[in-house]
Design a protein around this motif. Structure first.
Motif, PDB file in Angstrom:
ATOM      1  N   THR A 178      -5.614  -0.958  13.987  1.00 34.43           N
ATOM      2  CA  THR A 178      -5.433   0.294  14.703  1.00 34.43           C
ATOM      3  C   THR A 178      -6.748   0.763  15.311  1.00 34.43           C
ATOM      4  O   THR A 178      -6.768   1.711  16.062  1.00 34.43           O
ATOM      5  CB  THR A 178      -4.903   1.401  13.767  1.00 34.43           C
ATOM      6  N   VAL A 179      -7.842   0.113  14.953  1.00 35.64           N
ATOM      7  CA  VAL A 179      -9.145   0.435  15.537  1.00 35.64           C
ATOM      8  C   VAL A 179      -9.749  -0.853  16.066  1.00 35.64           C
ATOM      9  O   VAL A 179      -9.394  -1.945  15.625  1.00 35.64           O
ATOM     10  CB  VAL A 179     -10.097   1.068  14.491  1.00 35.64           C
ATOM     11  N   PRO A 180     -10.682  -0.764  17.011  1.00 38.64           N
ATOM     12  CA  PRO A 180     -11.304  -1.975  17.547  1.00 38.64           C
ATOM     13  C   PRO A 180     -12.053  -2.736  16.458  1.00 38.64           C
ATOM     14  O   PRO A 180     -12.494  -2.145  15.472  1.00 38.64           O
ATOM     15  CB  PRO A 180     -12.270  -1.463  18.606  1.00 38.64           C
ATOM     16  N   TRP A 181     -12.199  -4.042  16.672  1.00 41.36           N
ATOM     17  CA  TRP A 181     -12.988  -4.852  15.740  1.00 41.36           C
ATOM     18  C   TRP A 181     -14.421  -4.355  15.742  1.00 41.36           C
ATOM     19  O   TRP A 181     -14.917  -3.878  16.750  1.00 41.36           O
ATOM     20  CB  TRP A 181     -12.989  -6.307  16.179  1.00 41.36           C
ATOM     21  N   PRO A 182     -15.091  -4.505  14.621  1.00 40.40           N
ATOM     22  CA  PRO A 182     -16.503  -4.108  14.591  1.00 40.40           C
ATOM     23  C   PRO A 182     -17.326  -5.024  15.491  1.00 40.40           C
ATOM     24  O   PRO A 182     -16.871  -6.092  15.893  1.00 40.40           O
ATOM     25  CB  PRO A 182     -16.888  -4.283  13.118  1.00 40.40           C
ATOM     26  N   ALA A 183     -18.553  -4.603  15.763  1.00 41.28           N
ATOM     27  CA  ALA A 183     -19.448  -5.429  16.572  1.00 41.28           C
ATOM     28  C   ALA A 183     -19.595  -6.798  15.921  1.00 41.28           C
ATOM     29  O   ALA A 183     -19.475  -6.951  14.705  1.00 41.28           O
ATOM     30  CB  ALA A 183     -20.806  -4.749  16.686  1.00 41.28           C
ATOM     31  N   HIS A 184     -19.848  -7.789  16.739  1.00 33.76           N
ATOM     32  CA  HIS A 184     -19.969  -9.161  16.232  1.00 33.76           C
ATOM     33  C   HIS A 184     -21.076  -9.262  15.206  1.00 33.76           C
ATOM     34  O   HIS A 184     -22.139  -8.674  15.356  1.00 33.76           O
ATOM     35  CB  HIS A 184     -20.265 -10.122  17.380  1.00 33.76           C
ATOM     36  N   ASP A 185     -20.800 -10.055  14.194  1.00 31.45           N
ATOM     37  CA  ASP A 185     -21.791 -10.259  13.152  1.00 31.45           C
ATOM     38  C   ASP A 185     -22.374 -11.668  13.243  1.00 31.45           C
ATOM     39  O   ASP A 185     -22.829 -12.209  12.259  1.00 31.45           O
ATOM     40  CB  ASP A 185     -21.171 -10.027  11.780  1.00 31.45           C
ATOM     41  N   VAL A 186     -22.353 -12.250  14.425  1.00 31.91           N
ATOM     42  CA  VAL A 186     -22.857 -13.606  14.603  1.00 31.91           C
ATOM     43  C   VAL A 186     -24.370 -13.531  14.759  1.00 31.91           C
ATOM     44  O   VAL A 186     -24.871 -12.949  15.719  1.00 31.91           O
ATOM     45  CB  VAL A 186     -22.236 -14.272  15.857  1.00 31.91           C
ATOM     46  N   PRO A 187     -25.099 -14.089  13.807  1.00 40.74           N
ATOM     47  CA  PRO A 187     -26.555 -14.039  13.916  1.00 40.74           C
ATOM     48  C   PRO A 187     -27.038 -14.992  15.010  1.00 40.74           C
ATOM     49  O   PRO A 187     -26.412 -15.998  15.299  1.00 40.74           O
ATOM     50  CB  PRO A 187     -27.029 -14.508  12.532  1.00 40.74           C
ATOM     51  N   ALA A 188     -28.145 -14.638  15.601  1.00 42.06           N
ATOM     52  CA  ALA A 188     -28.733 -15.504  16.626  1.00 42.06           C
ATOM     53  C   ALA A 188     -29.253 -16.784  15.977  1.00 42.06           C
ATOM     54  O   ALA A 188     -29.786 -16.764  14.871  1.00 42.06           O
ATOM     55  CB  ALA A 188     -29.872 -14.775  17.329  1.00 42.06           C
TER      56      ALA A 188
ATOM     57  N   ASN B  88     -30.934 -13.551  26.296  1.00 49.31           N
ATOM     58  CA  ASN B  88     -29.939 -13.924  27.297  1.00 49.31           C
ATOM     59  C   ASN B  88     -28.924 -14.919  26.728  1.00 49.31           C
ATOM     60  O   ASN B  88     -27.720 -14.800  26.986  1.00 49.31           O
ATOM     61  CB  ASN B  88     -30.633 -14.503  28.532  1.00 49.31           C
ATOM     62  N   ASP B  89     -29.402 -15.892  25.934  1.00 53.01           N
ATOM     63  CA  ASP B  89     -28.490 -16.861  25.311  1.00 53.01           C
ATOM     64  C   ASP B  89     -27.524 -16.166  24.362  1.00 53.01           C
ATOM     65  O   ASP B  89     -26.333 -16.461  24.344  1.00 53.01           O
ATOM     66  CB  ASP B  89     -29.263 -17.936  24.529  1.00 53.01           C
TER      67      ASP B  89
ATOM     68  N   ARG C 261     -23.482 -15.975  24.738  1.00 55.01           N
ATOM     69  CA  ARG C 261     -22.594 -16.442  23.673  1.00 55.01           C
ATOM     70  C   ARG C 261     -21.627 -15.337  23.247  1.00 55.01           C
ATOM     71  O   ARG C 261     -20.424 -15.575  23.074  1.00 55.01           O
ATOM     72  CB  ARG C 261     -23.401 -16.947  22.479  1.00 55.01           C
ATOM     73  N   LEU C 262     -22.125 -14.123  23.111  1.00 51.20           N
ATOM     74  CA  LEU C 262     -21.256 -13.012  22.730  1.00 51.20           C
ATOM     75  C   LEU C 262     -20.237 -12.700  23.820  1.00 51.20           C
ATOM     76  O   LEU C 262     -19.077 -12.391  23.522  1.00 51.20           O
ATOM     77  CB  LEU C 262     -22.087 -11.780  22.390  1.00 51.20           C
ATOM     78  N   ALA C 263     -20.640 -12.811  25.084  1.00 48.15           N
ATOM     79  CA  ALA C 263     -19.709 -12.576  26.194  1.00 48.15           C
ATOM     80  C   ALA C 263     -18.600 -13.622  26.189  1.00 48.15           C
ATOM     81  O   ALA C 263     -17.421 -13.293  26.414  1.00 48.15           O
ATOM     82  CB  ALA C 263     -20.455 -12.598  27.527  1.00 48.15           C
ATOM     83  N   VAL C 264     -18.942 -14.872  25.910  1.00 47.07           N
ATOM     84  CA  VAL C 264     -17.936 -15.934  25.853  1.00 47.07           C
ATOM     85  C   VAL C 264     -16.986 -15.693  24.680  1.00 47.07           C
ATOM     86  O   VAL C 264     -15.767 -15.820  24.824  1.00 47.07           O
ATOM     87  CB  VAL C 264     -18.598 -17.331  25.763  1.00 47.07           C
ATOM     88  N   GLU C 265     -17.515 -15.310  23.529  1.00 49.71           N
ATOM     89  CA  GLU C 265     -16.655 -15.014  22.382  1.00 49.71           C
ATOM     90  C   GLU C 265     -15.711 -13.857  22.687  1.00 49.71           C
ATOM     91  O   GLU C 265     -14.525 -13.911  22.355  1.00 49.71           O
ATOM     92  CB  GLU C 265     -17.500 -14.696  21.147  1.00 49.71           C
TER      93      GLU C 265
END
Length: 181
Positions: A95-105, A112-113, A117-121
């Protein structure tokens, strides 16, 4: 040390009581299964849960493997079904948006990379489930269209059309990345 036994031989050995055989199968296929789950679900915790569920299901239901496909295809089919089940459950409960991505760099990633990567996900997450699965299996994981069709239990032409529609939508969603190049 990895044995020279095939996946089918390992599954048969597992059914005959060899406890190490299934562990070896898991070792061979977990990394790719993890990649499929992360790309499909876009959340690392969900992906970990789904891979674990899929492997547990395969362990419990190994006696049902009929040998009509490769063991790898069978395992990935179980995983895809678990991913679809998770997506369906989440779409009903969320019912709420997913939290911000937790994918570490990753090491050496530039800002920029990471942004790319986050934009593609995010773009993959926007695709309908059927298109996302086809694109992830074919374009991200490198499965052939024929093997993807087996995994998804659909005709080859369906995989091709889902990939084409998914790629078209991804191109629209990610067009801003091209403009900045």
């Amino acid at each position: 040390m990895t044995s020279a036994r095939s996946d089918a031989e390992l599954l048969a050995a597992h059914l005959d009581g060899d406890r190490a055989a299934f562990a070896e199968l898991v070792g061979r296929h977990t990394e790719r299964m993890w990649g499929i789950a992360v790309q499909t679900l876009s959340h690392r915790d969900d992906a970990a849960d789904v891979v674990q569920e899929a492997l547990l299901s395969a362990h419990r239901n190994a006696h049902r493997f009929r040998g009509e496909s490769s063991v790898r295809t069978w395992l990935n089919r179980i995983l895809v079904n678990a991913c679809i089940d998770r997506i369906r459950r989440e779409s009903v409960r969320r019912t709420v948006p997913w939290p911000a991505h937790d994918v570490p760099a990753r090491r050496g990633d530039t800002a920029n990379d990471l942004a790319t990567r986050l934009a593609v996900e995010d773009a993959l997450a926007e695709l309908p489930t059927e298109q996302r699965l086809a694109v992830v299996l074919v374009d991200v994981q490198g499965f052939s269209v024929a093997e993807t069709a087996q995994i998804l239990a659909v005709p080859v032409g369906t995989v091709k059309s889902r990939c084409a529609r998914g790629r078209t939508r991804l191109a629209r969603l990610l067009g801003h990345l091209r403009e900045g190049a």
